[in-house]
Design a protein around this motif. Structure first.
Motif, mmCIF file in Angstrom:
data_model
loop_
_atom_site.group_PDB
_atom_site.id
_atom_site.type_symbol
_atom_site.label_atom_id
_atom_site.label_comp_id
_atom_site.label_asym_id
_atom_site.label_seq_id
_atom_site.Cartn_x
_atom_site.Cartn_y
_atom_site.Cartn_z
ATOM 1 N N SER A 194 61.953 18.437 55.274
ATOM 2 C CA SER A 194 62.296 19.871 55.338
ATOM 3 C C SER A 194 62.112 20.411 56.751
ATOM 4 O O SER A 194 62.952 21.185 57.255
ATOM 5 C CB SER A 194 61.423 20.666 54.357
ATOM 6 N N LYS A 195 61.020 19.998 57.384
ATOM 7 C CA LYS A 195 60.775 20.446 58.762
ATOM 8 C C LYS A 195 61.849 19.906 59.713
ATOM 9 O O LYS A 195 62.321 20.621 60.612
ATOM 10 C CB LYS A 195 59.398 19.997 59.226
ATOM 11 N N ILE A 196 62.234 18.645 59.497
ATOM 12 C CA ILE A 196 63.275 18.048 60.332
ATOM 13 C C ILE A 196 64.602 18.779 60.146
ATOM 14 O O ILE A 196 65.333 19.054 61.113
ATOM 15 C CB ILE A 196 63.413 16.544 60.014
ATOM 16 N N ILE A 197 64.914 19.104 58.895
ATOM 17 C CA ILE A 197 66.161 19.841 58.614
ATOM 18 C C ILE A 197 66.119 21.219 59.263
ATOM 19 O O ILE A 197 67.127 21.707 59.816
ATOM 20 C CB ILE A 197 66.389 19.944 57.088
ATOM 21 N N GLN A 198 64.933 21.855 59.233
ATOM 22 C CA GLN A 198 64.794 23.159 59.901
ATOM 23 C C GLN A 198 65.005 23.016 61.401
ATOM 24 O O GLN A 198 65.667 23.860 62.030
ATOM 25 C CB GLN A 198 63.399 23.732 59.606
ATOM 26 N N ASN A 199 64.446 21.947 61.974
ATOM 27 C CA ASN A 199 64.638 21.711 63.407
ATOM 28 C C ASN A 199 66.109 21.488 63.746
ATOM 29 O O ASN A 199 66.618 21.985 64.769
ATOM 30 C CB ASN A 199 63.810 20.509 63.869
ATOM 31 N N ILE A 200 66.792 20.723 62.865
ATOM 32 C CA ILE A 200 68.222 20.486 63.107
ATOM 33 C C ILE A 200 69.004 21.788 62.975
ATOM 34 O O ILE A 200 69.962 22.050 63.726
ATOM 35 C CB ILE A 200 68.763 19.418 62.131
ATOM 36 N N SER A 201 68.586 22.624 62.013
ATOM 37 C CA SER A 201 69.261 23.920 61.841
ATOM 38 C C SER A 201 69.074 24.785 63.081
ATOM 39 O O SER A 201 70.011 25.475 63.514
ATOM 40 C CB SER A 201 68.705 24.636 60.600
ATOM 41 N N ARG A 202 67.851 24.750 63.652
ATOM 42 C CA ARG A 202 67.627 25.506 64.892
ATOM 43 C C ARG A 202 68.476 24.937 66.022
ATOM 44 O O ARG A 202 69.040 25.689 66.833
ATOM 45 C CB ARG A 202 66.136 25.480 65.267
ATOM 46 N N LEU A 203 68.563 23.605 66.057
ATOM 47 C CA LEU A 203 69.398 22.982 67.079
ATOM 48 C C LEU A 203 70.863 23.380 66.886
ATOM 49 O O LEU A 203 71.594 23.627 67.862
ATOM 50 C CB LEU A 203 69.251 21.458 67.016
ATOM 51 N N GLU A 204 71.279 23.466 65.614
ATOM 52 C CA GLU A 204 72.658 23.872 65.318
ATOM 53 C C GLU A 204 72.918 25.283 65.823
ATOM 54 O O GLU A 204 73.983 25.579 66.409
ATOM 55 C CB GLU A 204 72.890 23.789 63.807
ATOM 56 N N THR A 205 71.912 26.143 65.629
ATOM 57 C CA THR A 205 72.051 27.532 66.113
ATOM 58 C C THR A 205 72.158 27.560 67.642
ATOM 59 O O THR A 205 72.967 28.310 68.220
ATOM 60 C CB THR A 205 70.841 28.365 65.661
ATOM 61 N N ILE A 206 71.343 26.728 68.301
ATOM 62 C CA ILE A 206 71.376 26.662 69.766
ATOM 63 C C ILE A 206 72.739 26.173 70.242
ATOM 64 O O ILE A 206 73.335 26.734 71.186
ATOM 65 C CB ILE A 206 70.248 25.733 70.286
ATOM 66 N N VAL A 207 73.270 25.122 69.597
ATOM 67 C CA VAL A 207 74.567 24.563 70.003
ATOM 68 C C VAL A 207 75.671 25.591 69.807
ATOM 69 O O VAL A 207 76.570 25.737 70.659
ATOM 70 C CB VAL A 207 74.862 23.263 69.218
ATOM 71 N N LYS A 208 75.617 26.307 68.693
ATOM 72 C CA LYS A 208 76.626 27.348 68.451
ATOM 73 C C LYS A 208 76.566 28.409 69.543
ATOM 74 O O LYS A 208 77.593 28.843 70.069
ATOM 75 C CB LYS A 208 76.396 27.995 67.084
ATOM 76 N N SER A 209 75.320 28.830 69.863
ATOM 77 C CA SER A 209 75.149 29.864 70.890
ATOM 78 C C SER A 209 75.644 29.375 72.245
ATOM 79 O O SER A 209 76.344 30.114 72.969
ATOM 80 C CB SER A 209 73.670 30.248 70.974
ATOM 81 N N MET A 210 75.330 28.127 72.575
ATOM 82 C CA MET A 210 75.776 27.571 73.859
ATOM 83 C C MET A 210 77.285 27.364 73.858
ATOM 84 O O MET A 210 77.940 27.497 74.902
ATOM 85 C CB MET A 210 75.064 26.244 74.133
ATOM 86 N N GLY A 211 77.861 27.078 72.685
ATOM 87 C CA GLY A 211 79.308 26.921 72.604
ATOM 88 C C GLY A 211 80.021 28.231 72.852
ATOM 89 O O GLY A 211 81.091 28.264 73.490
ATOM 90 N N GLU A 212 79.441 29.304 72.324
ATOM 91 C CA GLU A 212 80.052 30.618 72.525
ATOM 92 C C GLU A 212 80.038 31.007 74.001
ATOM 93 O O GLU A 212 80.893 31.754 74.469
ATOM 94 C CB GLU A 212 79.283 31.651 71.695
ATOM 95 N N GLU A 213 79.030 30.482 74.720
ATOM 96 C CA GLU A 213 78.936 30.802 76.137
ATOM 97 C C GLU A 213 79.659 29.764 77.003
ATOM 98 O O GLU A 213 79.644 29.852 78.226
ATOM 99 C CB GLU A 213 77.464 30.882 76.555
ATOM 100 N N GLY A 214 80.226 28.744 76.326
ATOM 101 C CA GLY A 214 81.007 27.747 77.054
ATOM 102 C C GLY A 214 80.197 26.612 77.621
ATOM 103 O O GLY A 214 80.696 25.843 78.446
#
Length: 460
Positions: A194-214
Motif C-alpha cells: 500500500s505504501k509503495i502504491i501511494q509512492n507510485i501515485s505521488r510519482l504519477e502526480t509529479i510526472v503529470k505536473s512536470m508534463g504539464e510544464e513540458g
C-alpha cells in the motif's frame, strides 16, 4: 421491519470468529479438527481390540436352546436317551415276549420272527418332539504364553495409534501456527505494498505536473501507470492469498474465522537437545515400540512348540416338552484336553526364523530412525540459521532500496535521471520486499517443522 430485526439478531450466528489468538486456536484445533477426531476414533477401536484380546483369557460361556421333531429311528432313540426315557420296549422287548409265548405254543413262524424280524418299535418309531437346553463353558488353561503375547501386542498397537494421533496433532499445530504467521506476514506485506502504491501515485502526480510544464514526456506517465498497475496486481494477489489462508485456518479449526490477533513475523527458534530429541521424537518412539512388538511376535512363534491345554464343561436337560422336569433329567459333562503339535513339515521353524529376522530388521530401523532424525534436526537448524542471516541482509537491502528510490525520485524532479531509472529503483524495492517475505515464510516453516520433530505440541 420485523424481517430486518430478525436478520440483526441472527447475523452474529453466521459471523466468523474475530480477533482469534494463536493459543485459543490451538485449543480449538485439539477439540474440533475433524482429522484429529477420526484419529481418536481409531484409538478407541484399538482399545476395544485390546479388551477383546484380554477377554480370551476368561474362556467362553454359551447357552443354547433347541427344539426339534423327527421320526428318524436314530434321532428318536437318541432323543429318548437324552430325556432319560428309553425303555426295553424301545428295543422290541414287547414284540419279543409275544413271539416267545407264541413259539412255546408251537408257532414256528413266531419262533423265526423272535430272532430274525427287526422290532417295529425300534425301527419305525412314532415322531417325537425334542427340546434341549444346554450351558457350555470352555477355558484355555495353558497356551504356551501365546494369549498373553497377543494381549501385549494389541496393547502396543493401541499405543501405536496414540503415537499416530500425537504425530497428526503436531502436524496440525504446525499448519495452524504457519497459517497465523502467514496471515501476519501477508498483512504486513499488504501494508508495505500500500505504501509503495501511494509512492507510485505521488510519482504519477509529479510526472503529470512536470508534463504539464513540458519537463516530462507522455511515455514517462505511461511507464509510471504501468508500474502502478503491476503493484496493484501484486496487492490484489496478496489479498487473495490472505483470504485463502483464512479459509485454510477455518478448515483446520472446523470453525469460520474472520480475523486473528497478529503475531510476530519471525517465529522463535526452539532450543534443541539431542537426548530430548531421542526421548520425545514420535518416529523414534514408534520405531522403539515396533521393536517391542517384533520381540513379542518372536515369543508367539516360540509358543507353537509348546502344548495347549484347555478345560470344558457342559450342563443341560432335555425333554419332549420345553423345560419339563429340568432337574430330574439334567446331565453334565466335564473334561480336559491337551494338544501338542509334533510335526508340521517345518512350518513352525520357518515362521520362527522369519520372526527373528524381522526383529533384527526392526533393530536396524530403530538405529536408522535415530540417526535420520538427528540429521534432519541438524539440517533444519542450519537452514534456519542461514535464513536468519538472509533475512537480516534483505532487511538492510530493503531499507537501502527505499532510500535509493526516494533519492532517484528527487533527482528525477531535478531532471538529472529519467523516469525509467526511478522505476528501476522502485522495482528493486518491490523485488527485495517480495524476497524478504519469501525468506521469512521459509524460515517460519522450517521452525514449525523442527517443533513438530521435537514433539512439543503437547500430549494427545
Amino acid at each position: 421491519m420485523k424481517k430486518y430485526l430478525i436478520f440483526l439478531v441472527a447475523w452474529p450466528l453466521f459471523a466468523g470468529l474475530e480477533n482469534l489468538g494463536i493459543d485459543q486456536a490451538i485449543s480449538m484445533l485439539k477439540n474440533k479438527n475433524l482429522e484429529l477426531r477420526i484419529s481418536h476414533f481409531n484409538e478407541q477401536m484399538k482399545a476395544y481390540e485390546t479388551a477383546a484380546a484380554k477377554g480370551n483369557h476368561y474362556g467362553k460361556l454359551d447357552v443354547s436352546v433347541s427344539g426339534m421333531r423327527s421320526n428318524d429311528a436314530g434321532n428318536v432313540f437318541g432323543f429318548k436317551l437324552q430325556s432319560r426315557e428309553a425303555t426295553f420296549g424301545d428295543f422290541g422287548a414287547e414284540e419279543f415276549v409275544i413271539n416267545s409265548t407264541a413259539c412255546q405254543n408251537g408257532d414256528n413262524q413266531a419262533c423265526s420272527d423272535m430272532f430274525n424280524k427287526p422290532p417295529s418299535a425300534l425301527n419305525y418309531p412314532e415322531a417325537r418332539n425334542h427340546y434341549q437346553t444346554k450351558i457350555s463353558y470352555m477355558l484355555p488353561l495353558y497356551t504356551g504364553g501365546k494369549l498373553s503375547e497377543y494381549g501385549r501386542i494389541t496393547e502396543a498397537m493401541q499405543r501405536m495409534s496414540q503415537w499416530d494421533t500425537q504425530k497428526l496433532m503436531n502436524e496440525k499445530i504446525f499448519q495452524t501456527k504457519k497459517a497465523f504467521y502467514d496471515i501476519s506476514l501477508v498483512e504486513n506485506y499488504i501494508v508495505n505494498l500500500s505504501k509503495i502504491i501511494q509512492n507510485i501515485s505521488r510519482l504519477e502526480t509529479i510526472v503529470k505536473s512536470m508534463g504539464e510544464e513540458g519537463y516530462a514526456q507522455a511515455i514517462d506517465l505511461l511507464e509510471v501507470q504501468a508500474r502502478k498497475a503491476e503493484a496493484e496486481s501484486m496487492y490484489n494477489q496478496a489479498k487473495l492469498n490472505k483470504d485463502l489462508a483464512y479459509q485454510f485456518l477455518s478448515f483446520l479449526l472446523n470453525t469460520e474465522v474472520s480475523s486473528i490477533k497478529k503475531v510476530s513475523e519471525m517465529a522463535p527458534l526452539p532450543e534443541v537437545n539431542t537426548a530430548a530429541v531421542e526421548n520425545h521424537n514420535i518416529d523414534i518412539q514408534k520405531a522403539l515400540l515396533g521393536l517391542q512388538i517384533s520381540e513379542m511376535a518372536v515369543n508367539v512363534e516360540k509358543a507353537n512348540y509348546l502344548p495347549t491345554i484347555g478345560a470344558f464343561g457342559e450342563y443341560g436337560s432335555a425333554d419332549d416338552e420345553m423345560w419339563n422336569e429340568f432337574r430330574d433329567k439334567d446331565a453334565y459333562t466335564v473334561g480336559i484336553q491337551l494338544k501338542w503339535n509334533i510335526f508340521n513339515g517345518g512350518i513352525d521353524a520357518a515362521n520362527l526364523e522369519k520372526a527373528k529376522v524381522n526383529h533384527l530388521k526392526v533393530q536396524n530401523e530403530v538405529s536408522l530412525a535415530k540417526s535420520g532424525i538427528a540429521l534432519k534436526v541438524k539440517k533444519l537448524e542450519t537452514e534456519i540459521l542461514s535464513r536468519n542471516a538472509d533475512v537480516k541482509s534483505y532487511q538492510k537491502q530493503l531499507s537501502f532500496a527505499r532510500k535509493v528510490y526516494e533519492n532517484y525520485r528527487s533527482r528525477y524532479q531535478e531532471g538529472i535521471v529519467s523516469i525509467s531509472d526511478v522505476l528501476m529503483k522502485q522495482s528493486k524495492e518491490l523485488e527485495v520486499l517480495l524476497k524478504l517475505l519469501t525468506l521469512k515464510n521459509e524460515r517460519n516453516t522450517k521452525i514449525f517443522e523442527l517443533n513438530s520433530i521435537l514433539n512439543r505440541g503437547g500430549n494427545v
